[in-house]
Scaffold this motif. Structure first.
Motif, mmCIF file in Angstrom:
data_model
loop_
_atom_site.group_PDB
_atom_site.id
_atom_site.type_symbol
_atom_site.label_atom_id
_atom_site.label_comp_id
_atom_site.label_asym_id
_atom_site.label_seq_id
_atom_site.Cartn_x
_atom_site.Cartn_y
_atom_site.Cartn_z
ATOM 1 N N PRO A 74 -9.852 12.184 0.405
ATOM 2 C CA PRO A 74 -8.543 11.513 0.541
ATOM 3 C C PRO A 74 -7.694 12.140 1.641
ATOM 4 O O PRO A 74 -6.715 12.826 1.380
ATOM 5 C CB PRO A 74 -7.914 11.672 -0.853
ATOM 6 C CG PRO A 74 -8.649 12.773 -1.506
ATOM 7 C CD PRO A 74 -9.993 12.887 -0.868
ATOM 8 N N LEU A 76 -5.425 11.238 4.354
ATOM 9 C CA LEU A 76 -4.590 10.216 4.988
ATOM 10 C C LEU A 76 -4.047 10.795 6.298
ATOM 11 O O LEU A 76 -3.435 11.860 6.278
ATOM 12 C CB LEU A 76 -3.440 9.856 4.042
ATOM 13 C CG LEU A 76 -2.669 8.593 4.371
ATOM 14 C CD1 LEU A 76 -3.558 7.367 4.227
ATOM 15 C CD2 LEU A 76 -1.459 8.471 3.451
ATOM 16 N N THR A 78 -1.719 11.988 8.917
ATOM 17 C CA THR A 78 -0.294 12.278 8.657
ATOM 18 C C THR A 78 0.642 11.440 9.514
ATOM 19 O O THR A 78 1.753 11.129 9.098
ATOM 20 C CB THR A 78 -0.002 13.765 8.899
ATOM 21 O OG1 THR A 78 -0.610 14.128 10.151
ATOM 22 C CG2 THR A 78 -0.577 14.626 7.797
ATOM 23 N N LEU A 102 -5.172 1.707 -3.261
ATOM 24 C CA LEU A 102 -4.267 2.775 -3.721
ATOM 25 C C LEU A 102 -3.484 3.363 -2.554
ATOM 26 O O LEU A 102 -2.327 3.758 -2.698
ATOM 27 C CB LEU A 102 -5.074 3.903 -4.380
ATOM 28 C CG LEU A 102 -5.471 3.719 -5.837
ATOM 29 C CD1 LEU A 102 -6.352 4.879 -6.288
ATOM 30 C CD2 LEU A 102 -4.242 3.610 -6.742
ATOM 31 N N VAL A 103 -4.125 3.407 -1.386
ATOM 32 C CA VAL A 103 -3.473 3.979 -0.202
ATOM 33 C C VAL A 103 -2.202 3.202 0.128
ATOM 34 O O VAL A 103 -1.175 3.786 0.458
ATOM 35 C CB VAL A 103 -4.450 3.977 0.997
ATOM 36 C CG1 VAL A 103 -3.750 4.397 2.271
ATOM 37 C CG2 VAL A 103 -5.631 4.896 0.717
ATOM 38 N N GLY A 105 -0.485 1.499 -1.950
ATOM 39 C CA GLY A 105 0.474 1.807 -3.024
ATOM 40 C C GLY A 105 1.311 3.007 -2.662
ATOM 41 O O GLY A 105 2.544 3.008 -2.811
ATOM 42 N N TYR A 106 0.670 4.019 -2.109
ATOM 43 C CA TYR A 106 1.359 5.233 -1.688
ATOM 44 C C TYR A 106 2.353 4.935 -0.570
ATOM 45 O O TYR A 106 3.437 5.521 -0.508
ATOM 46 C CB TYR A 106 0.313 6.255 -1.229
ATOM 47 C CG TYR A 106 0.857 7.509 -0.624
ATOM 48 C CD1 TYR A 106 1.553 8.449 -1.393
ATOM 49 C CD2 TYR A 106 0.681 7.781 0.736
ATOM 50 C CE1 TYR A 106 2.050 9.605 -0.828
ATOM 51 C CE2 TYR A 106 1.179 8.938 1.306
ATOM 52 C CZ TYR A 106 1.862 9.849 0.528
ATOM 53 O OH TYR A 106 2.352 10.996 1.090
ATOM 54 N N LEU A 107 2.011 3.987 0.294
ATOM 55 C CA LEU A 107 2.869 3.668 1.441
ATOM 56 C C LEU A 107 3.776 2.467 1.178
ATOM 57 O O LEU A 107 4.474 2.006 2.076
ATOM 58 C CB LEU A 107 1.978 3.361 2.659
ATOM 59 C CG LEU A 107 1.052 4.486 3.149
ATOM 60 C CD1 LEU A 107 0.086 3.958 4.198
ATOM 61 C CD2 LEU A 107 1.858 5.652 3.708
ATOM 62 N N SER A 108 3.753 1.950 -0.061
ATOM 63 C CA SER A 108 4.397 0.643 -0.308
ATOM 64 C C SER A 108 5.899 0.639 -0.012
ATOM 65 O O SER A 108 6.424 -0.364 0.466
ATOM 66 C CB SER A 108 4.124 0.182 -1.738
ATOM 67 O OG SER A 108 4.589 1.151 -2.654
ATOM 68 N N ASN A 109 6.602 1.759 -0.257
ATOM 69 C CA ASN A 109 8.036 1.787 0.059
ATOM 70 C C ASN A 109 8.264 1.560 1.547
ATOM 71 O O ASN A 109 9.191 0.846 1.947
ATOM 72 C CB ASN A 109 8.656 3.137 -0.347
ATOM 73 C CG ASN A 109 8.841 3.210 -1.855
ATOM 74 O OD1 ASN A 109 8.864 2.179 -2.534
ATOM 75 N ND2 ASN A 109 8.948 4.419 -2.371
#
Lengths: 227, 351
Positions: A74, A76, A78, A102-103, A105-109
Motif C-alpha cells: 500500500p 500511495l 505522496t 479503497l484508495v 475512499g481515502y482521497l474522497s474528501n
C-alpha cells in the motif's frame, strides 16, 4: 480546478487501457494533465507500464515508482494529495474490485473539494462476474462503499481482446445498456478499438470512443493462445 | 461454445471447479491471489469449502486431510509459499493422495520479487521436500491451458494417486485471454482407499510412518514403480518446426509462446530454428529431445532463471548435441531479444 475522472470497476474490466486512452485524447487540449496510477494491488499489466507513452504526450504520471513500481504494497505516491489540490486535469486509475477503490475512499474528501468529477464504472460483460446484473449490482455497492463517492456513469468496454468483432461488441454493449438502466446510471462511453470503431453503426457514434491497447504484448497475436 | 475473457488465474480456478474441486485451502500471495479470490467467491455457492488458512503450513495440511477423504481439493501459492508447503507435499506424496498444487511463480531466492519467474523448476521437478518422491508437474502456456490443465491435473492425480503441480509464470496468471469454458466433469473414479466413513468395511488408514527398514524400502519401491509407469505414459511436449531445425530451442510456459514468434522470425533470417515446449516438466519429455538430438546442430535452453531445465535437456541429449543456455531474471523477454539470441548462436556455430 480542472477536470477529474476516476476509473473503477472489476478486476480486468479494462480500466487501465481506457484511462490511458482518455488521458492521451485529452493531451491535445490540456497542458496540465496528471495521470495517477493508484493500482496498489497487482503490478502486472498496470498503467504505469505505459510510462513512456504518457510522458511523450506531456502527461505527468504519478505512480508507485523506483523499487516499488513492481510492488504490491500500500504505497500511495505522496504527491497525489498536493496534486489533487492544484489546478490540473486529473485522471485516476484504480485497482480492481473494492480493495482497489479503497484508495479513492481515502482521497474522497479531496475529490469532493475539487467539485466537478466523473466516477466511472468500467464494465466488460465478457469478464467473469460481469455478465449478470446481480454481480454488477454487488460490485457497484462494494465500490461505492469503499470509495465513499457515487458513480456518475458507466463506460461500456465489451471486448475479447484479439478476438473482438463487431457482433460481439454490439451484443455486449446491449447487455451493459440493460445493466445501466437497472442501476439508473448513464452509459457515458462505448470504448472500442479502431478496427471496430470504423464499422460501428451510426447510432453508436455519439458515445463511441476509439481506443488503442497500450498494455497488451504485441506478440500475443497469433501465438497460439486460445486453442 | 461459451467463451469468457479470463485471467490465467481465473481460468485455472474455474477449470478446477469444473473438474469437481470442492475444497480450496490457501494463503494469498501475489501473483497467485486471484485463484483464492475466485474460489472464495464461487466455492461456497456450489457446496464447496474455501478456507483462508492461518499459514501455508496449515493450508497444505488441510489439503492433506481433504484429499484423504477422496474429495478433489487444491491449494495455490507462489514460490515462498510453496517452500513452506514442502513438508506437507512430501507427506501427501507418500500417502498417495491426489490433489492439485498450483505455483504461480515469482522471482527468488528469498522474498525475491513478484516478477514472473521459472526459478522454481528444480523445486517442482525434484520433489521439493524431504525423501524420495516426485509430483507430476504441468506447465501451461496459455490461459486456455490454465483451465485445461486444471481439469487434466485432477484426472492424472486420481489415476496415479499423486499430487499434481501446475506451474506457470506470474505473467500467465495475470494475462487475460478469451477462454472456451469446458464442460463440467461428471464421472469420477472410485476411491476405495478414501477415509469416507467405514460402516460395513475395515477402516482405511492414512499414515506415512514406516518404522521397519523392510517396510520403508517397500514403500519407496512401490512409489518408484508408479513413477516409472507415469514416465512411460504421461510425457507431453509440443514441437514446432523441429523436423529440419539446426537450432532447437527448448522452453516452457508463456515464454515458449514468445519464442514461437522468435523461431518464425529467425527462419525469415534464413536460420532453421525450431521449438520443443515441454508441457509436463515431470515426467520430463526426454524422448522429444532424443528424437531431434541427432538431426539438429545445437539445442538452446531458454528459461526465466539462471538455468535449471538445461540439466534435464543435457541428460536427455546424452552428449549427442551441445546444449546452450540463455536466461533472464525478473521479466518475460520480448521476441526481438530472443530472436537476436538465436541469430547470435547461429553465427557462433557457423549455421
Amino acid at each position: 480546478m480542472g477536470s477529474l475522472a476516476i476509473f473503477a470497476g472489476g478486476f480486468g474490466s479494462g480500466k487501465s487501457e481506457v484511462a490511458i486512452n482518455f488521458a492521451i485524447d485529452m493531451a491535445s487540449k490540456s497542458q496540465k494533465i496528471v495521470f495517477a496510477d493508484l493500482d496498489l494491488v497487482n503490478p502486472f499489466f498496470a498503467s504505469r507500464d505505459a510510462r513512456e507513452k504518457l510522458i511523450s504526450e506531456n502527461i505527468r504520471l504519478v505512480a508507485p515508482g523506483g523499487e516499488l513500481a513492481f510492488g504490491d504494497v500500500p504505497n500511495l505516491p505522496t504527491d497525489i494529495i498536493a496534486l489533487m489540490k492544484q489546478d490540473n486535469d486529473m485522471l485516476i486509475d484504480l485497482a480492481g474490485d473494492e480493495v482497489g477503490s479503497l484508495v479513492i475512499g481515502y482521497l474522497s474528501n479531496l475529490v469532493v473539494e475539487r467539485g466537478d468529477y466523473q466516477f466511472y464504472l468500467v464494465i466488460n460483460p465478457y469478464r467473469p462476474f460481469a455478465g449478470e446484473l446481480e454481480s454488477i449490482k454487488e460490485l457497484r455497492q462494494h465500490l461505492e462503499k469503499a470509495g465513499l463517492i457515487k458513480f456518475t456513469g458507466i463506460i461500456s468496454n465489451p471486448n475479447m481482446v484479439e478476438e473482438t468483432n463487431l457482433d460481439l461488441v454490439l451484443k455486449g454493449h446491449r447487455r451493459v445498456v440493460e445493466f445501466a438502466a437497472k442501476l439508473e446510471l448513464p452509459v457515458k462511453y462505448l470504448t472500442v478499438e479502431e478496427r471496430i470503431y470504423n464499422c460501428l453503426p451510426h447510432e453508436y457514434r455519439s458515445i463511441a470512443k476509439k481506443i488503442t491497447l497500450y498494455l497488451r504484448p504485441g506478440w500475443l497475436h497469433g501465438s497460439g493462445g486460445g486453442k | 461454445m461459451n467463451k469468457v475473457l479470463m485471467k490465467g488465474n481465473e481460468a485455472l480456478a474455474e477449470g478446477a471447479i469444473l473438474a469437481g474441486c470442492r475444497g480450496f485451502f490457501g494463503y494469498p500471495i501475489t501473483p497467485s491471489s486471484e485463484i483464492a479470490e475466485y474460489m472464495a467467491r464461487k466455492l461456497p455457492k456450489i457446496g464447496g469449502i474455501f478456507v483462508q488458512a492461518e499459514s501455508e503450513l496449515a493450508a497444505i495440511n488441510m489439503v492433506y486431510g481433504g484429499a484423504a477423504t477422496g474429495t478433489r481439493v487444491m491449494t495455490a501459492s507462489s514460490g515462498p509459499g510453496l517452500s513452506l508447503k514442502q513438508e506437507g507435499i512430501s507427506f501427501i506424496s507418500e500417502a498417495e493422495l491426489p490433489c492439485l498444487i498450483v505455483n504461480i511463480s515469482r522471482g527468488g531466492p528469498g522474498l525475491g520479487g513478484i516478477q514472473p519467474s521459472q526459478g522454481d523448476y528444480f523445486q517442482a521437478t525434484r520433489g521439493g521436500g524431504h525423501g524420495d518422491y516426485h509430483t507430476m508437474v504441468l506447465a501451461p502456456a496459455s490461459t486456455q491451458e490454465m483451465m485445461d490443465f486444471a481439469i487434466l491435473g485432477y484426472e492424472l492425480a486420481d489415476r496415479y494417486r499423486i499430487p499434481v503441480v501446475i506451474m506457470a509464470e506470474g505473467t500467465l496468471g495475470n494475462l487475460m485471454e478469451p477462454v472456451i469454458v469446458r464442460d463440467e466433469v461428471t464421472s469420477f473414479p472410485e476411491k476405495p482407499w478414501a477415509i469416507s466413513g467405514c460402516q460395513g468395511r475395515k477402516p482405511n488408514i492414512v499414515n506415512t510412518l514406516h518404522l521397519t527398514a523392510e517396510g520403508l524400502e517397500q514403500r519407496n519401491r512401490h512409489l518408484f514403480s508408479k513413477y516409472k509407469e507415469i514416465g512411460m505414459n504421461e510425457k507431453r511436449a509440443e514441437t514446432f518446426m523441429v523436423e529440419d531445425a539446426d537450432i532447437v530451442v527448448v522452453a516452457f510456459g508463456l515464454l515458449a509462446r514468445v519464442i514461437k514468434r522468435s523461431v518464425i522470425d529467425a527462419r525469415k533470417h534464413g536460420i532453421k530454428a525450431g521449438l520443443i515446449r515441454p508441457m509436463t516438466l515431470w515426467p520430463f519429455p526426454d524422448e522429444h529431445i532424443k528424437a531431434v538430438a541427432d538431426t539438429c546442430k545445437v539445442m538452446l535452453s531458454m528459461e526465466i532463471s539462471m538455468g535449471q531445465m538445461i540439466q534435464d535437456i543435457r541428460l536427455a541429449a546424452e552428449g549427442r548435441v551441445p546444449v546452450e543456455f540463455y536466461g533472464r531474471i525478473g521479466f518475460l523477454p520480448n521476441p526481438e531479444e530472443l530472436t537476436r539470441e538465436i541469430i547470435a548462436l547461429a553465427e557462433r556455430k557457423g549455421l
